[in-house]
Design a protein around this motif. Structure first.
Motif, short mmCIF file in Angstrom:
data_model
loop_
_atom_site.label_atom_id
_atom_site.label_comp_id
_atom_site.label_asym_id
_atom_site.label_seq_id
_atom_site.Cartn_x
_atom_site.Cartn_y
_atom_site.Cartn_z
N ARG A 89 0.83 -1.20 0.00
CA ARG A 89 0.00 0.00 0.00
C ARG A 89 0.87 1.26 0.00
N ILE A 90 1.93 1.26 0.80
CA ILE A 90 2.81 2.42 0.87
C ILE A 90 3.56 2.60 -0.45
N CYS A 91 4.05 1.50 -1.00
CA CYS A 91 4.79 1.59 -2.28
C CYS A 91 3.87 1.98 -3.43
N GLN A 92 2.58 1.79 -3.27
CA GLN A 92 1.64 2.22 -4.30
C GLN A 92 1.64 3.75 -4.41
N PHE A 93 1.77 4.43 -3.28
CA PHE A 93 1.78 5.90 -3.27
C PHE A 93 3.20 6.46 -3.40
N PHE A 94 4.19 5.69 -2.92
CA PHE A 94 5.59 6.13 -3.00
C PHE A 94 6.43 5.00 -3.61
N PRO A 95 6.47 4.90 -4.93
CA PRO A 95 7.19 3.81 -5.60
C PRO A 95 8.69 3.77 -5.28
N SER A 96 9.27 4.90 -4.89
CA SER A 96 10.70 4.94 -4.61
C SER A 96 11.03 4.41 -3.21
N PHE A 97 10.01 4.09 -2.42
CA PHE A 97 10.24 3.63 -1.04
C PHE A 97 10.62 2.16 -1.04
N CYS A 98 11.43 1.80 -0.05
CA CYS A 98 11.74 0.40 0.23
C CYS A 98 11.59 0.16 1.73
N MET A 99 11.41 -1.09 2.09
CA MET A 99 11.23 -1.43 3.51
C MET A 99 12.53 -1.98 4.08
N LEU A 100 13.00 -1.36 5.15
CA LEU A 100 14.18 -1.87 5.84
C LEU A 100 13.80 -3.08 6.69
N ASP A 101 14.77 -3.94 6.95
CA ASP A 101 14.51 -5.15 7.72
C ASP A 101 14.58 -4.92 9.23
N TYR A 102 14.84 -3.69 9.62
CA TYR A 102 14.99 -3.39 11.05
C TYR A 102 13.65 -3.51 11.77
N GLN A 103 13.64 -4.26 12.88
CA GLN A 103 12.42 -4.44 13.67
C GLN A 103 12.35 -3.35 14.74
N VAL A 104 11.31 -2.51 14.65
CA VAL A 104 11.16 -1.39 15.58
C VAL A 104 10.43 -1.85 16.83
N ASP A 105 11.03 -1.62 17.99
CA ASP A 105 10.42 -1.96 19.27
C ASP A 105 10.02 -0.68 20.00
N TYR A 106 9.02 -0.80 20.88
CA TYR A 106 8.55 0.33 21.69
C TYR A 106 8.65 -0.05 23.17
#
Length: 279
Positions: A89-106
């Motif tokens: 869904r995100i890449c549909q609006f921003f084709p230049s985006f890629c997803m990093l493999d970093y797992q974000v914790d809170y």
């Protein structure tokens, strides 16, 4: 302070302090022709991607107003923190985006924090338009550099020679399905009926197209001849559930009333006995 902070709604691009706050934001984005500015956003996961994307594009346009004609090809660096299953869904609006493999914790989240009380794997990732080979992930936290993909990935994310990529999205080692011609989650198996991989206990019988009431493929639910019958059945089921719920409430109220009467009767008998002994 007001000169360095704006109260802002990211879903509709609204500045609560009006034009003054808008100008503060514009000045910040265009200072030094926008050099050194990075947008970091961590929206609520329940928010829709589309309104967020529209808002972010307005901020990008505001940033580009301060760019010279020579730098018109440059993009505003963005870190968008969001669950990995929104990638398409995100890449549909921003084709230049890629997803990093970093797992974000809170630290303050019951599920998305590292440790025994949280999930084993956080589904939250970072989406960015910065080339992934320029972002170094910490080796001490379980990441490695893949020379074939030219990016950092988690240790469990193994390179697939058939897909020519480190394919895992959720931190587990994925398996390649030769029938689907792609890597899938380790818990999935190929279903010959559905002709794609899915969970072992998935249902193959549900209508994928056509009518959701009768299952026929030549019409939709809104034009189904059985729609009125279906509505009557659903209405009868709702009424039956409502009667059952009301009956349970009445029984509960009646039981509480009887218990109250019993307690009151015992109390009165004790009071009479006490008066008799005192006399």
């Amino acid at each position: 302070m007001e000169d360095s902070f704006c109260h802002y709604n990211m879903f509709n691009h609204h500045f609560f302090d009006g034009k003054a706050a808008l100008e503060v934001c514009r000045t910040f984005l265009q200072k030094d022709k926008g050099e050194g500015v990075i947008m970091v956003t961590d929206p609520p996961f329940g928010g829709l991607v589309e309104p967020l994307a529209v808002t972010f594009k307005k901020l990008i346009a505001m940033w580009k107003e301060g760019q010279s004609q020579d730098n018109s090809h440059k993009e505003l660096p963005i870190f968008w923190i969001f669950p990995y299953f929104f990638e398409s869904r995100i890449c549909q609006f921003f084709p230049s985006f890629c997803m990093l493999d970093y797992q974000v914790d809170y630290d303050n989240h019951a599920l998305y924090k590292h440790g025994k009380t949280g999930r084993k794997q956080s589904p939250v990732r970072i989406f960015t338009n910065i080339p992934p080979n320029k972002i170094i992930l910490p080796i001490e936290e379980g990441y490695r550099f893949c020379p074939l993909c030219q990016r950092y990935v988690s240790l469990e994310n193994q390179h697939c020679e058939h897909c020519n990529s480190c394919t895992s999205k959720d931190g587990r080692k994925w398996s390649h399905c030769f029938l689907c011609k792609k890597c899938v989650k380790p818990s999935w198996i190929h279903c010959n009926i559905c002709n794609h991989c899915a969970l072992p206990d998935h249902s193959c019988n549900g209508p994928k197209d056509g009518c959701f009431i009768c299952g026929e493929l030549d019409h939709k639910r809104s034009t189904c001849p059985n729609i009125f019958t279906s509505k009557k059945v659903n209405k009868a089921v709702r009424k039956q559930k409502q009667r059952k719920s009301n009956k349970m409430k009445m029984e509960t109220t009646k039981g509480q009333s009887m218990n109250h009467t019993t307690v009151t009767g015992k109390k009165k008998r004790r009071e009479r006995a006490h008066q008799y002994l005192c006399s």
